[in-house]
Write a protein that holds these residues in place. Structure first.
Motif, short mmCIF file in Angstrom:
data_model
loop_
_atom_site.label_atom_id
_atom_site.label_comp_id
_atom_site.label_asym_id
_atom_site.label_seq_id
_atom_site.Cartn_x
_atom_site.Cartn_y
_atom_site.Cartn_z
N GLY A 1 -8.80 -12.50 5.62
CA GLY A 1 -8.54 -13.28 6.81
C GLY A 1 -9.84 -13.57 7.53
N ARG A 2 -9.73 -14.21 8.68
CA ARG A 2 -10.94 -14.60 9.42
C ARG A 2 -11.28 -13.64 10.56
NH1 ARG A 2 -9.39 -20.65 10.85
NH2 ARG A 2 -7.51 -19.52 11.39
N ASN A 3 -10.31 -12.93 11.09
CA ASN A 3 -10.51 -12.13 12.29
C ASN A 3 -10.88 -10.69 11.93
OD1 ASN A 3 -10.00 -10.45 14.61
ND2 ASN A 3 -8.89 -12.18 15.51
N GLU A 4 -12.15 -10.37 12.06
CA GLU A 4 -12.64 -9.03 11.69
C GLU A 4 -12.07 -7.95 12.59
OE1 GLU A 4 -16.84 -8.76 10.27
OE2 GLU A 4 -16.89 -10.84 10.98
N HIS A 5 -11.85 -8.24 13.87
CA HIS A 5 -11.30 -7.24 14.78
C HIS A 5 -9.89 -6.84 14.36
CE1 HIS A 5 -10.65 -4.94 18.41
NE2 HIS A 5 -9.56 -5.65 18.65
N LYS A 6 -9.04 -7.83 14.10
CA LYS A 6 -7.67 -7.54 13.64
C LYS A 6 -7.69 -6.81 12.30
CE LYS A 6 -4.91 -11.23 15.70
NZ LYS A 6 -4.05 -12.38 15.38
N ALA A 7 -8.60 -7.21 11.44
CA ALA A 7 -8.71 -6.56 10.13
C ALA A 7 -9.07 -5.09 10.29
CB ALA A 7 -9.73 -7.28 9.27
N GLU A 8 -10.00 -4.81 11.19
CA GLU A 8 -10.41 -3.43 11.41
C GLU A 8 -9.22 -2.58 11.87
OE1 GLU A 8 -13.19 -1.36 14.70
OE2 GLU A 8 -14.20 -2.89 13.49
N GLU B 1 -5.20 1.64 10.40
CA GLU B 1 -3.82 2.11 10.31
C GLU B 1 -3.45 2.46 8.87
OE1 GLU B 1 -1.11 -0.55 12.25
OE2 GLU B 1 -2.30 -0.53 14.09
N LEU B 2 -3.81 1.59 7.93
CA LEU B 2 -3.48 1.85 6.53
C LEU B 2 -4.23 3.07 6.01
CD1 LEU B 2 -3.48 -1.80 5.15
CD2 LEU B 2 -1.49 -0.34 5.51
N GLN B 3 -5.53 3.13 6.27
CA GLN B 3 -6.34 4.23 5.76
C GLN B 3 -5.99 5.55 6.42
OE1 GLN B 3 -10.20 2.42 6.26
NE2 GLN B 3 -10.06 1.32 4.32
N ALA B 4 -5.58 5.52 7.69
CA ALA B 4 -5.16 6.75 8.39
C ALA B 4 -3.93 7.35 7.73
CB ALA B 4 -4.90 6.46 9.86
N SER B 5 -3.15 6.52 7.09
CA SER B 5 -1.96 6.99 6.38
C SER B 5 -2.28 7.37 4.93
CB SER B 5 -0.88 5.90 6.38
OG SER B 5 -0.52 5.58 7.71
N GLY B 6 -3.58 7.35 4.59
CA GLY B 6 -3.98 7.71 3.23
C GLY B 6 -3.82 6.59 2.22
N LEU B 7 -3.69 5.37 2.69
CA LEU B 7 -3.47 4.24 1.80
C LEU B 7 -4.78 3.55 1.47
CD1 LEU B 7 -0.32 2.87 3.66
CD2 LEU B 7 -0.39 4.45 1.73
N THR B 8 -4.83 2.90 0.31
CA THR B 8 -6.04 2.23 -0.14
C THR B 8 -5.99 0.76 0.25
OG1 THR B 8 -6.18 3.72 -2.02
CG2 THR B 8 -7.47 1.70 -2.14
N ALA C 1 0.83 -1.21 0.00
CA ALA C 1 0.00 0.00 0.00
C ALA C 1 0.86 1.26 0.00
CB ALA C 1 -0.94 -0.01 1.21
N GLN C 2 1.95 1.25 0.76
CA GLN C 2 2.85 2.40 0.80
C GLN C 2 3.47 2.69 -0.57
OE1 GLN C 2 5.53 1.20 3.93
NE2 GLN C 2 4.35 2.30 5.49
N ARG C 3 3.57 1.67 -1.38
CA ARG C 3 4.13 1.84 -2.72
C ARG C 3 3.07 2.24 -3.74
NH1 ARG C 3 9.07 -2.47 -3.26
NH2 ARG C 3 10.22 -1.61 -1.49
N GLY C 4 1.87 2.59 -3.25
CA GLY C 4 0.83 3.12 -4.12
C GLY C 4 -0.11 2.10 -4.73
N ASN C 5 -0.07 0.89 -4.25
CA ASN C 5 -0.94 -0.14 -4.78
C ASN C 5 -2.26 -0.21 -4.02
OD1 ASN C 5 0.92 -1.40 -6.78
ND2 ASN C 5 2.16 -1.60 -4.94
N ILE C 6 -3.24 -0.82 -4.63
CA ILE C 6 -4.53 -1.08 -4.00
C ILE C 6 -4.41 -2.45 -3.35
CG2 ILE C 6 -6.98 -1.50 -4.43
CD1 ILE C 6 -6.55 0.32 -6.98
N VAL C 7 -4.68 -2.50 -2.06
CA VAL C 7 -4.48 -3.74 -1.31
C VAL C 7 -5.82 -4.28 -0.82
CG1 VAL C 7 -3.45 -4.71 0.77
CG2 VAL C 7 -2.15 -3.09 -0.61
N VAL C 8 -6.04 -5.56 -1.07
CA VAL C 8 -7.19 -6.27 -0.51
C VAL C 8 -6.61 -7.30 0.45
CG1 VAL C 8 -9.15 -7.77 -0.98
CG2 VAL C 8 -8.55 -5.95 -2.61
N VAL C 9 -6.99 -7.20 1.73
CA VAL C 9 -6.52 -8.16 2.71
C VAL C 9 -7.65 -9.11 3.05
CG1 VAL C 9 -4.67 -6.75 3.66
CG2 VAL C 9 -6.94 -6.58 4.63
#
Length: 91
Positions: free
Chosen positions: A34-41, A46-53, A24-32
């Protein structure tokens, strides 16, 4: 350079999270996925707060239908899937 759509299975913790952050920091669109919604949130905040997609799609990789949905939904959202990284393990 055009942003790539990168799917990272297991991208909400550990090595997968580090890969997702770097991609994401390199300007890519990232889809993550996994099973744990809390960790995902937490990861997405953190990623979106840095302006990342970044997007999360809840997926249990032991279920082939969920994996198919993951790929289909990624393509539906972004029109394509350029790269995939599997950093998840089955318990």
């Amino acid at each position: 350079m055009k942003a790539k759509v990168i799917l990272i299975v297991g991208g909400i913790s550990g090595i997968g999270r580090a890969v997702a952050t770097l991609a994401a920091q390199r300007g890519n669109i990232v889809v993550v996925a996994g099973r744990n919604e809390h960790k995902a949130e937490q990861t997405l905040k953190e990623l979106q707060a840095s302006g990342l997609t970044a997007t999360f799609i809840k997926t249990d990789i032991s279920d082939s239908e969920q994996v198919q949905h993951l790929v289909t939904e990624t393509v539906r959202l972004y029109g394509r899937l350029d790269y995939a990284c599997n950093s998840a393990a089955l318990d």
